[in-house]
Every structure is written in C-alpha cells, then in structure tokens.
Enzyme design. Structure first.
Site, PDB file in Angstrom:
ATOM      1  N   GLU A 258     -78.917  14.199-102.460  1.00  0.00           N
ATOM      2  CA  GLU A 258     -79.844  13.613-103.445  1.00  0.00           C
ATOM      3  C   GLU A 258     -81.202  14.355-103.070  1.00  0.00           C
ATOM      4  OE1 GLU A 258     -78.553   9.400-104.952  1.00  0.00           O
ATOM      5  OE2 GLU A 258     -78.244   9.604-102.905  1.00  0.00           O
TER       6      GLU A 258
ATOM      7  N   LYS B 266     -81.944   4.498-111.939  1.00  0.00           N
ATOM      8  CA  LYS B 266     -81.208   5.875-111.872  1.00  0.00           C
ATOM      9  C   LYS B 266     -80.033   5.722-112.316  1.00  0.00           C
ATOM     10  CE  LYS B 266     -80.170   8.163-107.186  1.00  0.00           C
ATOM     11  NZ  LYS B 266     -80.364   7.693-105.662  1.00  0.00           N
TER      12      LYS B 266
END
Length: 119
Positions: free
Chosen positions: A21, A98
C-alpha cells in the site's frame, strides 16, 4: 452553525499498513463538512468571510499525495488538524473512505469519520 459541504473528493494515494500500500496508489475518497457562520458572507457576497473551496482542495491534495499514513484514523486526523490550522473560522467533519481496503470479503468501503473544532 452553517455548513460548506465537499463530497466525493477523490485521490490516488499510498496510505495503509501493508508495504504494498506504500508503493501502489489506490483510490481514496474524502467528504468534508466545514461548519462556520456564513451569514456575513451571504449578505456581503464576500469570499473573505467564507472559505475558498479551491484552497481547501489544494490543502487536501497536498495531504493525500504527501507522506503516507498507516491508518485512516491518522489520515483523517491530519486532514482535520491541518484544515483547522489553515482556516481558523471552521469546525470540521472529515470522512476518509478506502474502497479498496485489503480486506477479504465484499464491501463498499471502509471509512473513518472525525469531528474536530478549535480548543
């Protein structure tokens, strides 16, 4: 208290706990509710008595594309505190979404919402 609302501000950014990420941008969405008294701005038609949306977006863009945060909680806090510092007339609700969180299962998104005001 009056409110300026900015919904669905979308960014590609590198925030999250996993090492992947940190290097692979993923989509994030931010909603803002900025609370302040807008009566004078409305009566006088004067931007200096309100909040410039473009400046808000630029501040948000710098945070979202800047140094990585591990947690949505930290990202939302950073956004809220920065907005309070740069726009002293406001209180703020900040929601960070998200939609592609690395979670096994079906979902629309994970999100964190914080409400902050000057002390």
């Amino acid at each position: 208290m009056d409110c300026i609302i900015a919904k669905g501000l979308t960014f590609k950014a590198c925030h999250g706990v996993l090492s992947s990420e940190k290097i692979c941008p993923q989509p994030f969405r931010v909603d803002l509710e900025l609370y302040l008294d807008l009566q004078a701005a409305g009566r006088q038609d004067d931007l200096s008595l309100s909040v410039d949306y473009d400046r808000v977006y630029q501040v948000l863009n710098e945070i979202m594309t800047g140094p990585s945060c591990n947690l949505l909680e930290a990202l939302a806090e950073k956004i809220a505190q920065t907005l309070l510092r740069k726009f002293p007339l406001i209180e703020a609700d900040v929601t960070v979404y998200k939609p592609e969180a690395p979670v096994e299962g079906e979902f629309d998104y994970f999100a964190v919402k914080v409400r902050r005001k000057k002390n």
